[in-house]
Design a protein around this motif. Structure first.
Motif, mmCIF file in Angstrom:
data_model
loop_
_atom_site.group_PDB
_atom_site.id
_atom_site.type_symbol
_atom_site.label_atom_id
_atom_site.label_comp_id
_atom_site.label_asym_id
_atom_site.label_seq_id
_atom_site.Cartn_x
_atom_site.Cartn_y
_atom_site.Cartn_z
ATOM 1 N N ASN A 78 0.853 -1.179 0.000
ATOM 2 C CA ASN A 78 0.000 0.000 0.000
ATOM 3 C C ASN A 78 0.893 1.233 0.000
ATOM 4 O O ASN A 78 2.050 1.184 0.434
ATOM 5 C CB ASN A 78 -0.895 0.006 1.237
ATOM 6 N N VAL A 79 0.391 2.345 -0.479
ATOM 7 C CA VAL A 79 1.212 3.551 -0.525
ATOM 8 C C VAL A 79 0.328 4.782 -0.317
ATOM 9 O O VAL A 79 -0.806 4.834 -0.788
ATOM 10 C CB VAL A 79 1.971 3.653 -1.875
ATOM 11 N N ASN A 80 0.859 5.755 0.408
ATOM 12 C CA ASN A 80 0.198 7.035 0.623
ATOM 13 C C ASN A 80 1.043 8.136 0.020
ATOM 14 O O ASN A 80 2.260 7.981 -0.182
ATOM 15 C CB ASN A 80 0.012 7.312 2.127
ATOM 16 N N THR A 81 0.418 9.246 -0.271
ATOM 17 C CA THR A 81 1.181 10.376 -0.796
ATOM 18 C C THR A 81 2.033 10.999 0.293
ATOM 19 O O THR A 81 3.080 11.585 0.022
ATOM 20 C CB THR A 81 0.224 11.440 -1.369
ATOM 21 N N PRO A 87 -0.212 -1.279 6.630
ATOM 22 C CA PRO A 87 0.523 -2.496 6.261
ATOM 23 C C PRO A 87 -0.303 -3.382 5.345
ATOM 24 O O PRO A 87 -1.541 -3.296 5.322
ATOM 25 C CB PRO A 87 0.779 -3.174 7.615
ATOM 26 N N THR A 88 0.392 -4.205 4.567
ATOM 27 C CA THR A 88 -0.275 -5.214 3.759
ATOM 28 C C THR A 88 -0.627 -6.381 4.664
ATOM 29 O O THR A 88 0.218 -6.873 5.414
ATOM 30 C CB THR A 88 0.637 -5.684 2.613
ATOM 31 N N GLN A 129 4.905 -4.498 6.899
ATOM 32 C CA GLN A 129 4.944 -3.038 6.947
ATOM 33 C C GLN A 129 5.130 -2.484 5.544
ATOM 34 O O GLN A 129 5.938 -2.970 4.751
ATOM 35 C CB GLN A 129 6.086 -2.570 7.855
ATOM 36 N N ALA A 130 4.362 -1.458 5.226
ATOM 37 C CA ALA A 130 4.355 -0.899 3.871
ATOM 38 C C ALA A 130 5.701 -0.262 3.525
ATOM 39 O O ALA A 130 6.436 0.212 4.390
ATOM 40 C CB ALA A 130 3.248 0.142 3.747
#
Length: 288
Positions: A78-81, A87-88, A129-130
């Protein structure tokens, strides 16, 4: 004479009797029909049972390693700006509602809250953890959207690691073994070599040791019956003969261990392998 089947899993050095509870999965997988047959005199075709278990366990372990290589390595972070993303999550369903044809028999990635609730206490969720946005940009090496999308995959240089683990799938049983079947009556235990010359034996006590080459102390998820409980030292992966480069990638930097093979192996040994073993034993029993 009623059947008495004893199960042992892996090389037990250093664990004493810690794996007794986990081995209940094998006993339960024998099912009511096998238990019913145990009330009568019967015989087991042990050489055939050995061959069937060898074939089925080998195929199942190959599926486990291939699953890890082709699915868990391909999962994207997963990713945020801004900041670090959630976490996956990888859900291991330990309940009985996995489906008659094996559907639902594999880990589920990022399950919905509803699905996670359905499995409840019968499921375990492993969390990776992402990756940080900075790491993804560094891995992509460009501003190309497709490159960034690929960079979201866990593990650096996934291709070489995936290739090595896929190769492991073809020869994993050379490291783990499959099963050794012994027969005991009274105080006498007959070895597989002796049993090979006896087409059928009347069952007094059947003893089966699965994956004799696995140092079971390194597979904590199996010992605790929780596939998400893993060892960050990658001792289990070392026992499979993976290269130093692969081990470094699997171990990750301190605090960012993302277990790959350990949870899959534990899950297979707690769910899929016991069921195929139970079926094979039930089919091998012949009443007089």
């Amino acid at each position: 004479m009623a059947v008495k089947v004893t199960f042992r899993v892996g090389n037990r050095r250093g664990v004493m009797n810690q794996d007794v509870d986990a081995q209940n999965a094998f006993v339960e997988a024998m099912g009511e029909e096998t238990i019913r047959k145990a009330g009568a005199n019967f015989q087991v075709d042990v050489p055939r049972l050995q061959r069937v278990l060898d074939t089925r366990i080998k195929a199942s372990l190959k599926q486990a390693v291939a699953f890890a290589a082709m699915n868990m390595m391909g999962v994207k972070s997963n990713v945020n700006t801004q900041g670090r993303a959630d976490p996956t999550s990888i859900l291991f369903n330990m309940g009985s509602e996995r489906g008659l044809e094996g559907e639902g028999d594999r880990p589920i990635f990022n399950p919905s809250p509803t699905l996670a609730k359905v499995f409840g206490d019968q499921g375990f969720q492993l969390q990776w953890q992402a990756l940080s946005r900075r790491t993804i940009m560094k891995k992509s090496g460009s501003a190309n959207r497709q490159a960034r999308d690929q960079a979201r995959k866990f593990f650096v240089h996934t291709g070489s690691l995936q290739k090595e683990i896929r190769a492991l799938a073809d020869n994993v049983v050379n490291r783990t073994g499959t099963v050794r079947v012994y027969y005991a009556k009274g105080e006498t235990t007959k070895s597989p070599r002796i049993m090979a010359n006896q087409r059928r034996v009347r069952v007094g006590q059947l003893q089966l040791r699965f994956l004799p080459g696995v140092p079971i102390r390194t597979l904590k998820g199996f010992l605790t019956e929780d596939p998400t409980y893993t060892d960050g030292s990658t001792a289990f992966e070392k026992s499979l003969g993976l290269s130093k480069d692969a081990l470094m990638k699997l171990q990750g930097v301190e605090g960012y261990h993302r277990p790959l093979l350990q949870p899959v192996f534990s899950y297979w040994m707690l769910t899929r392998i016991p069921r195929l073993v139970g079926t094979a034993i039930s089919n091998a029993i012949r009443t007089r």
